[in-house]
Design an enzyme around this catalytic site. Sequence first.
Site, mmCIF file in Angstrom:
data_model
loop_
_atom_site.group_PDB
_atom_site.id
_atom_site.type_symbol
_atom_site.label_atom_id
_atom_site.label_comp_id
_atom_site.label_asym_id
_atom_site.label_seq_id
_atom_site.Cartn_x
_atom_site.Cartn_y
_atom_site.Cartn_z
ATOM 1 N NE ARG A 1 29.809 31.948 45.657
ATOM 2 C CZ ARG A 1 31.123 31.759 45.594
ATOM 3 N NH1 ARG A 1 31.950 32.609 46.180
ATOM 4 N NH2 ARG A 1 31.619 30.723 44.949
ATOM 5 C CD GLU B 1 27.799 32.579 40.191
ATOM 6 O OE1 GLU B 1 27.976 31.731 41.084
ATOM 7 O OE2 GLU B 1 28.729 33.110 39.550
ATOM 8 C CG HIS C 1 30.829 27.241 39.528
ATOM 9 N ND1 HIS C 1 31.704 26.574 38.690
ATOM 10 C CD2 HIS C 1 31.575 28.179 40.170
ATOM 11 C CE1 HIS C 1 32.915 27.088 38.817
ATOM 12 N NE2 HIS C 1 32.866 28.068 39.707
ATOM 13 N NE ARG D 1 40.009 25.717 41.799
ATOM 14 C CZ ARG D 1 38.895 26.435 41.791
ATOM 15 N NH1 ARG D 1 37.952 26.189 40.876
ATOM 16 N NH2 ARG D 1 38.704 27.384 42.671
ATOM 17 C CG ASN E 1 30.888 36.248 46.869
ATOM 18 O OD1 ASN E 1 31.485 35.586 47.727
ATOM 19 N ND2 ASN E 1 30.996 35.988 45.581
ATOM 20 N N GLY F 1 32.838 31.078 28.573
ATOM 21 C CA GLY F 1 31.673 30.534 27.886
ATOM 22 C C GLY F 1 30.874 31.581 27.138
ATOM 23 C CG LEU G 1 32.977 26.822 29.889
ATOM 24 C CD1 LEU G 1 33.235 26.668 28.395
ATOM 25 C CD2 LEU G 1 33.458 25.591 30.647
#
Length: 383
Positions: free
Chosen positions: A76, A369, A165, A226, A11, A317, A194
């Site tokens: 990625r 991920e 995502h 954001r 990544n 989350g 989240l």
Amino acid sequence: MTAATHVLVLNSGSSSVKYQLLDMADGARPASGVVERIGEEGGVADHAEALRQVARELDGQGLGLDSPRLAAVGHRVVHGGTRFTEPTLITDVVVAEIEKLVPLAPLHNPANITGIKVARQLRPDLPQVAVFDTAFHASIPEAAARYAIDAATAERYGIRRYGFHGTSHAYVSRATAALLGKEPAEANVIVLHLGNGASASAVRGGVCVDTSMGLTPLEGLVMGTRSGDIDPAVVFHLQRVAGMPTDEIDTLLNKRSGLLGLCGANDMREIGRRMGAGDKEAQLAFDVYVHRLRRYIGAFTAVLGRVDAVAFTAGVGENSAAVRAAALDGLAGLGIELDPVRNAVRASGGRLVSAATSRVAVAVVPTDEEFEIARDTYALARA
């Protein structure tokens, strides 16, 4: 002969390279790490040197880029546009096409491309695969993807909903179906990713049909820094009334808004502590955050028609019982009921936290991920 079952996931960000080595034979993770502060004082000079440092770190563990166990490298890539809608074996042509997409992700795709180029130089003989953040959302129907602006302008400049995502939403929706004892094709799931960045998706039978982020990761939920959804005329208002240039407004909405803009903190743990001390600004930021979540849960319930589960993932989350409780409060009419005791329990794996009477399951599922990228990479490299 040694079986080649290792996949190196890279990544490459603007100032860091994160890596993880996964063994697809048994799910083990023999190595992981990050090279930070690329191009900064005290850090490595550039991405080429960062990748060479990754190679040295792996060599030190006997797992280097020349290892016969290394089957492929998975990269990625943030933005695939409409050109790349699935994992793609990297060639010179593919690299050139990704470069054409830089205007859609000017902060991310250039670093991703650099990582790809250097890794290909280091191991030109090895299959290398690009896995795109946007790809999982490429299945959303045109009615969800299109903005109601002049069609010719939208077509010319690639203006549509792409979503981000994607590797997280793909992994979590599939893992949630497994928690329910269902195949992905049998489950309708609302996924709430989240973290400092936040996004929601509506997944019907394993296929994404709507998502909250849009042309860029700015749209949708309230995030750490954001704004999420905002009247676009705010931009024009700030230009006319405040005299703010476009770049300053861009910085405002992406880096000085969200939770940080509302209360001066973008860490939900700090906001929780301040709420406990009676801080009204922190309370308002929390309330705005969960109100937006409820709006998207309700909207995506309407999109799906039938919801089997709501899944929470990523840093907030997975770890904030307070956010989960507040976001689902009052949604019994939609068949969503939380069990407060289950919700309060901290655990490392995926679990259900819904009440026994809830028609819709509520799940907490740690995202992975890197595994999703490795899985896609390994499958394509072996094809």
